[in-house]
Design a protein around this motif. Structure first.
Motif, PDB file in Angstrom:
ATOM      1  N   SER A  25      -5.603  -7.925  -5.538  1.00 56.07           N
ATOM      2  CA  SER A  25      -4.372  -7.976  -4.811  1.00 56.07           C
ATOM      3  C   SER A  25      -4.227  -9.216  -3.987  1.00 56.07           C
ATOM      4  O   SER A  25      -3.185  -9.645  -4.045  1.00 56.07           O
ATOM      5  CB  SER A  25      -4.124  -6.775  -3.799  1.00 56.07           C
ATOM      6  OG  SER A  25      -5.329  -6.889  -2.903  1.00 56.07           O
ATOM      7  N   ASN A  26      -5.219  -9.876  -3.828  1.00 55.01           N
ATOM      8  CA  ASN A  26      -5.320 -10.981  -2.914  1.00 55.01           C
ATOM      9  C   ASN A  26      -5.883 -12.248  -3.181  1.00 55.01           C
ATOM     10  O   ASN A  26      -5.768 -13.251  -2.647  1.00 55.01           O
ATOM     11  CB  ASN A  26      -5.728 -10.624  -1.498  1.00 55.01           C
ATOM     12  CG  ASN A  26      -7.070 -10.014  -1.546  1.00 55.01           C
ATOM     13  OD1 ASN A  26      -8.124 -10.622  -2.411  1.00 55.01           O
ATOM     14  ND2 ASN A  26      -7.626  -9.559  -0.608  1.00 55.01           N
ATOM     15  N   LYS A  85       1.016  -1.112  -0.117  1.00 59.82           N
ATOM     16  CA  LYS A  85       0.024  -0.086   0.061  1.00 59.82           C
ATOM     17  C   LYS A  85       0.755   1.196  -0.062  1.00 59.82           C
ATOM     18  O   LYS A  85       0.286   2.472  -0.218  1.00 59.82           O
ATOM     19  CB  LYS A  85      -0.867   0.019   0.990  1.00 59.82           C
ATOM     20  CG  LYS A  85      -2.014  -1.122   1.078  1.00 59.82           C
ATOM     21  CD  LYS A  85      -2.995  -0.869   2.150  1.00 59.82           C
ATOM     22  CE  LYS A  85      -2.523  -1.436   3.493  1.00 59.82           C
ATOM     23  NZ  LYS A  85      -3.795  -1.257   4.715  1.00 59.82           N
ATOM     24  N   GLU A  94      -5.143   3.027  -0.713  1.00 61.14           N
ATOM     25  CA  GLU A  94      -6.275   2.526   0.135  1.00 61.14           C
ATOM     26  C   GLU A  94      -6.351   0.740   0.432  1.00 61.14           C
ATOM     27  O   GLU A  94      -6.558   0.257   1.242  1.00 61.14           O
ATOM     28  CB  GLU A  94      -7.863   2.890  -0.149  1.00 61.14           C
ATOM     29  CG  GLU A  94      -7.614   4.539  -0.268  1.00 61.14           C
ATOM     30  CD  GLU A  94      -9.136   5.076  -0.579  1.00 61.14           C
ATOM     31  OE1 GLU A  94      -9.909   4.186  -1.489  1.00 61.14           O
ATOM     32  OE2 GLU A  94      -9.428   6.136  -0.236  1.00 61.14           O
ATOM     33  N   HIS A  95      -5.834   0.284  -0.809  1.00 57.75           N
ATOM     34  CA  HIS A  95      -5.785  -1.276  -0.839  1.00 57.75           C
ATOM     35  C   HIS A  95      -4.517  -1.593  -1.972  1.00 57.75           C
ATOM     36  O   HIS A  95      -4.362  -0.564  -2.976  1.00 57.75           O
ATOM     37  CB  HIS A  95      -6.735  -1.755  -1.227  1.00 57.75           C
ATOM     38  CG  HIS A  95      -7.547  -1.235  -2.493  1.00 57.75           C
ATOM     39  ND1 HIS A  95      -7.178  -1.525  -3.767  1.00 57.75           N
ATOM     40  CD2 HIS A  95      -8.624  -0.315  -2.615  1.00 57.75           C
ATOM     41  CE1 HIS A  95      -7.880  -0.807  -4.683  1.00 57.75           C
ATOM     42  NE2 HIS A  95      -8.535  -0.013  -4.022  1.00 57.75           N
ATOM     43  N   LEU A 121     -11.258  -4.865  -5.075  1.00 62.14           N
ATOM     44  CA  LEU A 121     -10.662  -5.474  -3.879  1.00 62.14           C
ATOM     45  C   LEU A 121     -10.207  -6.926  -4.054  1.00 62.14           C
ATOM     46  O   LEU A 121      -9.250  -7.103  -3.119  1.00 62.14           O
ATOM     47  CB  LEU A 121     -11.896  -5.614  -2.922  1.00 62.14           C
ATOM     48  CG  LEU A 121     -12.768  -4.112  -2.374  1.00 62.14           C
ATOM     49  CD1 LEU A 121     -13.896  -4.408  -1.701  1.00 62.14           C
ATOM     50  CD2 LEU A 121     -11.529  -3.290  -1.569  1.00 62.14           C
TER      51      LEU A 121
END
Length: 537
Positions: A479-480, A88, A165-166, A476
């Motif tokens: 990234s993961n 981030k 923010e992310h 959202l």
């Protein structure tokens, strides 16, 4: 010994002459390029289109520039950085020898100032959405927070820090875009509202500076920036741009050695497909019809939009009208943009709808949609576009297709100068508008973003709760959870295939007539071509 010495001296002289011919060629070399539409502004906070970005690509630099593999490499930043703070925080060290064309050093605050101007709700470029993901950017774009709250700051004169923010895995790729270029604070204070409206009302930090553009003329010149930090890599002395809207004129100018790189389309391109000087440049961009889906518009009905989509023979369009190597497009997202890593397939290919051309089905859907919307049997649709020859030719093709294939339809064509077309598009004075989206970075989210209901470039006013929710989920997930991210992207494209707020026409494949002596051009499928290191051998 004497003979050998003279031989060695002669060889050395030849080698020095050879090196000098390229390294000193900048003192004599001029490159002649074209743009197919007018230059309207050089202020990235107030305007964003291909002529603006193509010009700035060769006269300005951001933190990075794209290399020959379309990957970011250090420019104003000293290296490509890796984020900290779980993805981030990005901390960029700026090179200390970078200067503006007025001799001032390029400093971190120049980026802070530029980004704050561009993310502001008052910015007119339509690109403030691209800052989404940077801390507070969305709230600032909506006017809910002040631009100074953006998550970007100068830690010192040559250190820039960005807070997200992310995590955004594609953030480094985005940093090559002109939207993220710095702006000289002295120029902003000195020129005020005139900033970027003429070439003299701007300072440049790239290899060249723009000259001889008065704000409404159809030619301008890029001259070498004597303060550029890497002058040894710049071989050209001058780049001259000329607005050429007609392919036949472009061909004539190329034949007269007045253009070194000419873009051709239509009949001209078809006749020159065998030319030894022709190259095809595939771009990750699609031309499409933007649909005005406002509630009081006839095409607010989804079935009527689906009908238009199925009534267009894209094979005939690309083969007979464009004839420049362009390919039919069946999805909003362009092919060759990215491979879905979870399926190993081209993203656009795997999301292509089963039916792309079916006149019988189109007529059925048109009648059903018209009745649902309580519209008369005879209906006039206005197709808006710029005044390039190829745009006019495509509009006439669409006019013939829709009037012939859809009952009761009359198509009114309006081709006007780019500035007028842009103004009328922004204000919703169209039913269908001809436009292009060229990916900013190699990810489908670059396409999807502008159809989010909050996006300032969503000029057709498409608002679909399902699509908006999927878009936020993709951001959202990016990234993961790669599996979830690409599944969500596929769902988004499927939703667009169903709701049809944009009607894809063809993928951008440019036919260029190129001077065989022209070398060193970086032709990027994503973003703008880079002529800064080019030379004529």
């Amino acid at each position: 010994m004497k003979t050998k010495l003279w031989f060695l001296l002669g060889t050395l002289a030849l080698l020095l002459t050879g090196c000098q011919s390229k390294n000193n060629s900048g003192s004599a070399q001029q490159l002649n390029l074209m743009q197919t539409s007018d230059l309207l502004s050089l202020d990235t906070s107030q305007h964003a289109d291909l002529p603006t970005w193509n010009t700035l690509e060769n006269s300005m630099e951001g933190l990075y520039r794209a290399d020959k593999h379309n990957q970011p490499q250090a420019a104003m930043a000293t290296k490509v950085v890796q984020p900290t703070n779980q993805g981030k925080t990005y901390t960029f060290s700026l090179r200390k020898n970078a200067k503006w064309s007025n001799g001032e050093p390029v400093v971190a605050q120049d980026f802070v100032t530029a980004w704050r101007r561009s993310v502001s709700s008052k910015a007119q470029s339509g690109y403030n959405y691209i800052f989404s993901g940077i801390q507070n950017a969305d709230a600032i774009s909506k006017g809910q927070k002040a631009p100074r709250k953006l998550g970007v700051k100068a830690l010192d004169k040559h250190t820039l820090q960005v807070q997200l923010e992310h995590p955004m895995p594609y953030f480094n790729k985005m940093m090559v875009m002109p939207a993220f270029f710095p702006q000289n604070r002295t120029a902003l204070k000195k020129f005020k509202s005139h900033y970027g409206t003429q070439s003299k009302y701007l300072y440049y930090n790239g290899p060249f500076k723009v000259t001889k553009w008065t704000g409404d003329n159809d030619s301008w010149v890029l001259m070498r920036n004597k303060y550029y930090y890497d002058k040894k890599q710049i071989h050209l002395n001058k780049i001259k741009y000329l607005v050429v809207k007609d392919a036949n004129t472009a061909h004539e100018l190329f034949s007269q050695n007045k253009l070194d790189d000419a873009t051709i389309t239509g009949v001209t391109a078809k006749e020159l497909q065998g030319s030894k000087n022709l190259i095809h440049e595939k771009k990750a961009g699609n031309y499409y019809l933007r649909v005005n889906v406002r509630n009081n518009q006839p095409l607010a009905n989804a079935k009527m939009r689906q009908a238009i989509n199925l009534a267009i023979d894209r094979q005939a369009l690309t083969k007979n009208i464009l004839a420049d190597g362009s390919l039919p497009a069946s999805t909003y997202t362009a092919k060759d943009l990215s491979i879905d890593p979870t399926t190993k397939k081209d993203f656009a290919q795997e999301t292509t709808p089963q039916q792309t051309y079916n006149v019988k089905q189109a007529r059925t859907l048109w009648d059903e949609g018209r009745q649902e919307a309580n519209l008369p049997k005879k209906l006039t649709l206005k197709v808006l576009g710029d005044d390039q020859t190829i745009t006019k030719n495509v509009a006439e093709f669409l006019q013939d297709e829709l009037q012939h294939n859809l009952p009761g339809v009359k198509v009114q064509i309006r081709n006007v100068p780019d500035k007028t077309a842009s103004s009328e598009t922004r204000s919703g004075q169209f039913n269908l508008s001809q436009t292009l989206w060229l990916a900013d970075f190699a990810d489908p989210i670059s396409f999807m973003g502008i159809l989010n209901s909050d996006n300032p470039q969503n000029y057709g006013k498409y608002h679909d709760d399902q699509f908006d929710q999927l878009y936020q989920k993709a951001i959202l997930d990016s990234s993961n959870n790669q599996q979830a991210y690409w599944q969500t992207l596929r769902q988004m494209q499927a939703r667009l295939n169903e709701s049809m707020p944009v009607i894809p026409l063809y993928q951008m494949v440019e036919s260029h007539l190129v001077n065989p002596k022209l070398q060193g051009v970086l032709r990027h499928p994503v973003g703008e071509d880079d002529y800064t290191r080019a030379y004529l051998k």
